[in-house]
Design a protein around this motif. Structure first.
Motif, PDB file in Angstrom:
ATOM      1  N   THR A  58      99.155 107.905  78.961  1.00 45.37           N
ATOM      2  CA  THR A  58      99.869 109.244  79.156  1.00 45.37           C
ATOM      3  C   THR A  58      99.702 109.607  77.694  1.00 45.37           C
ATOM      4  N   VAL A  59      99.929 111.148  77.694  1.00 42.28           N
ATOM      5  CA  VAL A  59      99.744 111.733  76.283  1.00 42.28           C
ATOM      6  C   VAL A  59     101.029 110.739  75.436  1.00 42.28           C
ATOM      7  N   GLU A  60     102.073 110.473  76.038  1.00 44.32           N
ATOM      8  CA  GLU A  60     103.367 110.145  75.221  1.00 44.32           C
ATOM      9  C   GLU A  60     103.027 108.610  74.947  1.00 44.32           C
ATOM     10  N   GLN A  61     102.262 107.894  75.639  1.00 40.47           N
ATOM     11  CA  GLN A  61     101.655 106.518  75.262  1.00 40.47           C
ATOM     12  C   GLN A  61     101.004 106.545  74.295  1.00 40.47           C
ATOM     13  N   ALA A  62      99.889 107.636  74.367  1.00 39.13           N
ATOM     14  CA  ALA A  62      98.941 107.750  72.994  1.00 39.13           C
ATOM     15  C   ALA A  62      99.491 108.020  71.978  1.00 39.13           C
ATOM     16  N   ILE A  63     100.448 109.027  71.756  1.00 43.52           N
ATOM     17  CA  ILE A  63     101.144 109.270  70.638  1.00 43.52           C
ATOM     18  C   ILE A  63     102.151 108.324  70.154  1.00 43.52           C
ATOM     19  N   MET A  64     102.525 107.471  71.055  1.00 46.13           N
ATOM     20  CA  MET A  64     103.503 106.479  70.597  1.00 46.13           C
ATOM     21  C   MET A  64     102.799 105.162  70.066  1.00 46.13           C
ATOM     22  N   GLU A  65     101.450 105.129  70.402  1.00 46.51           N
ATOM     23  CA  GLU A  65     100.659 103.905  69.976  1.00 46.51           C
ATOM     24  C   GLU A  65     100.917 103.214  68.449  1.00 46.51           C
ATOM     25  N   PRO A  66     100.714 104.434  67.513  1.00 49.74           N
ATOM     26  CA  PRO A  66     100.931 103.868  66.123  1.00 49.74           C
ATOM     27  C   PRO A  66     102.248 103.569  65.584  1.00 49.74           C
ATOM     28  N   LEU A  67     103.266 104.118  66.321  1.00 52.14           N
ATOM     29  CA  LEU A  67     104.542 103.981  65.942  1.00 52.14           C
ATOM     30  C   LEU A  67     105.308 102.733  66.217  1.00 52.14           C
ATOM     31  N   PHE A  74     111.706 102.050  67.256  1.00 50.32           N
ATOM     32  CA  PHE A  74     112.700 101.617  68.758  1.00 50.32           C
ATOM     33  C   PHE A  74     112.106 102.788  69.674  1.00 50.32           C
ATOM     34  N   VAL A  75     112.075 102.039  71.040  1.00 50.32           N
ATOM     35  CA  VAL A  75     111.573 103.359  71.893  1.00 50.32           C
ATOM     36  C   VAL A  75     112.115 104.428  72.038  1.00 50.32           C
ATOM     37  N   LYS A  76     113.494 104.601  72.138  1.00 51.01           N
ATOM     38  CA  LYS A  76     114.182 105.667  72.103  1.00 51.01           C
ATOM     39  C   LYS A  76     113.819 106.815  71.006  1.00 51.01           C
ATOM     40  N   GLU A  77     113.604 105.979  69.778  1.00 51.87           N
ATOM     41  CA  GLU A  77     113.150 106.754  68.705  1.00 51.87           C
ATOM     42  C   GLU A  77     111.923 107.377  68.781  1.00 51.87           C
ATOM     43  N   LYS A  78     111.016 106.577  69.209  1.00 49.65           N
ATOM     44  CA  LYS A  78     109.619 106.904  69.569  1.00 49.65           C
ATOM     45  C   LYS A  78     109.431 108.166  70.669  1.00 49.65           C
ATOM     46  N   LYS A  79     110.230 108.124  71.350  1.00 49.27           N
ATOM     47  CA  LYS A  79     110.277 109.076  72.780  1.00 49.27           C
ATOM     48  C   LYS A  79     110.873 110.415  71.933  1.00 49.27           C
ATOM     49  N   ARG A  80     111.456 110.561  71.084  1.00 49.66           N
ATOM     50  CA  ARG A  80     112.302 111.592  70.322  1.00 49.66           C
ATOM     51  C   ARG A  80     111.104 112.245  69.626  1.00 49.66           C
ATOM     52  N   SER A 125     106.054 118.899  78.767  1.00 51.26           N
ATOM     53  CA  SER A 125     105.542 118.421  79.937  1.00 51.26           C
ATOM     54  C   SER A 125     104.191 117.813  79.853  1.00 51.26           C
ATOM     55  N   TYR A 126     103.648 118.017  78.562  1.00 57.94           N
ATOM     56  CA  TYR A 126     102.367 117.256  78.353  1.00 57.94           C
ATOM     57  C   TYR A 126     102.727 115.759  78.274  1.00 57.94           C
ATOM     58  N   ARG A 127     103.683 115.284  77.908  1.00 59.35           N
ATOM     59  CA  ARG A 127     104.140 113.889  77.632  1.00 59.35           C
ATOM     60  C   ARG A 127     103.580 113.105  78.742  1.00 59.35           C
ATOM     61  N   HIS A 128     103.470 113.576  79.966  1.00 61.82           N
ATOM     62  CA  HIS A 128     103.500 112.916  81.226  1.00 61.82           C
ATOM     63  C   HIS A 128     101.910 113.039  81.836  1.00 61.82           C
ATOM     64  N   CYS A 131      95.286 114.062  69.775  1.00 65.40           N
ATOM     65  CA  CYS A 131      94.787 113.238  68.602  1.00 65.40           C
ATOM     66  C   CYS A 131      95.477 113.510  67.314  1.00 65.40           C
ATOM     67  N   ILE A 132      95.555 114.897  67.161  1.00 58.06           N
ATOM     68  CA  ILE A 132      96.114 115.244  65.858  1.00 58.06           C
ATOM     69  C   ILE A 132      97.674 114.808  65.669  1.00 58.06           C
ATOM     70  N   ALA A 133      98.439 114.853  66.770  1.00 59.28           N
ATOM     71  CA  ALA A 133      99.713 114.727  66.912  1.00 59.28           C
ATOM     72  C   ALA A 133      99.731 113.100  66.742  1.00 59.28           C
ATOM     73  N   ARG A 134      98.867 112.118  67.241  1.00 57.68           N
ATOM     74  CA  ARG A 134      99.001 110.845  67.099  1.00 57.68           C
ATOM     75  C   ARG A 134      98.600 110.401  65.703  1.00 57.68           C
ATOM     76  N   ALA A 135      97.720 111.294  64.922  1.00 55.36           N
ATOM     77  CA  ALA A 135      97.298 110.943  63.534  1.00 55.36           C
ATOM     78  C   ALA A 135      98.385 111.254  62.792  1.00 55.36           C
ATOM     79  N   ILE A 136      99.347 112.122  62.909  1.00 58.45           N
ATOM     80  CA  ILE A 136     100.448 112.465  61.914  1.00 58.45           C
ATOM     81  C   ILE A 136     101.611 111.834  62.281  1.00 58.45           C
ATOM     82  N   ALA A 137     101.569 111.095  63.526  1.00 58.49           N
ATOM     83  CA  ALA A 137     102.961 110.456  63.668  1.00 58.49           C
ATOM     84  C   ALA A 137     103.452 109.612  62.676  1.00 58.49           C
ATOM     85  N   THR A 138     102.670 108.914  61.968  1.00 57.75           N
ATOM     86  CA  THR A 138     103.114 108.071  60.860  1.00 57.75           C
ATOM     87  C   THR A 138     103.524 108.525  59.604  1.00 57.75           C
TER      88      THR A 138
END
Length: 246
Positions: A99-108, A112-118, A132-135, A150-157
């Motif tokens: 899912t979008v959420e899992q993709a963005i969380m991948e580099p984090l 902790f999971v709760k922090e990642k979801k936030r 709504s896009y997270r699912h 992809c950009i959101a995932r790139a800036i996650a860290t």
């Protein structure tokens, strides 16, 4: 911040066991400062994407070095959390089963999971996507939406540098403008450096501070964007003229 010093790269012409090599990069040298957007412009086959892979640490140079804050980017630990990449092909950049959420969380990895979801919620907001896009899965996204993920995932860290390899070239013109505006906003918010690899001079002029004209695996000319009309090399003038007449 980023130093590319005397980089060279060759590939075997006819497979792994061939002795004949084709040199792609030849003594490439330049720097990119903190918070700077450095454009790399060249025609297809000029070697700019190969250079991007070396900068990102995906491949190693045959000679020379690519250093991020004095450390070799080929060392995974040296670039971990400090360097991200956004590729042209957003369709293969996201695991289709994530899912979008899992993709963005991948580099984090260290959160902790709760922090990642936030953080996912914050990142989606920053790239203009609602919660709504997270699912959603990749096949449910438009091209622009997928590239924003992809950009959101790139800036996650919160990296110091993002390599953008033809990151807008597969998008519709109207979506390209939106993504460029997004990149401008994120650069201002995070103070990140960009290596913006493109064949689109207009996009580079809009986003970049300086531009490298790249030809046959070599740096032809480096110029501040405000001096684009006054380039010295014939190759750079030809590229500019081609863009004007399109």
């Amino acid at each position: 911040m980023l130093v590319v010093d005397g980089v060279e790269k060759s590939y075997r012409k006819n497979g792994l066991f061939s002795k004949e090599k084709l040199q792609i990069l030849k003594d490439v040298r330049f720097t990119c400062g903190y918070g700077e957007c450095l454009g790399i412009i060249g025609e297809s086959g000029s070697g700019k994407s190969t250079l991007g892979r070396l900068i990102a640490g995906i491949e190693k140079p045959d000679r020379g070095s690519v250093l991020l804050e004095g450390q070799h980017v080929a060392d995974r630990a040296a670039r971990s959390g400090k360097m991200s990449v956004v590729f042209q092909d957003y369709t293969s950049s996201i695991n289709p089963f994530f899912t979008v959420e899992q993709a963005i969380m991948e580099p984090l990895t260290s959160k902790f999971v709760k922090e990642k979801k936030r953080m996912v919620g914050q990142l989606l907001h920053q790239v203009g996507l609602n919660p709504s896009y997270r699912h959603k899965f990749p096949h449910e996204l438009s091209g622009g939406e997928a590239q924003c993920v992809c950009i959101a995932r790139a800036i996650a860290t919160e990296p110091q540098c993002i390599v953008l390899d033809e990151a807008i070239s597969s998008l519709d013109v109207s979506v390209q403008a939106q993504v460029l505006d997004l990149l401008q906003d994120l650069k201002a918010a995070y103070g990140m450096s960009y290596i913006f690899i493109t064949h689109d001079i207009q996009a580079a002029a809009y986003l970049c501070d300086r531009v490298i004209f790249f030809r046959n695996g070599q740096v032809e000319e480096i110029v501040p964007v405000e001096q684009l009309k006054h380039v010295q090399s014939e190759y750079a003038r030809q590229l500019l003229q081609m863009q004007i007449t399109l």
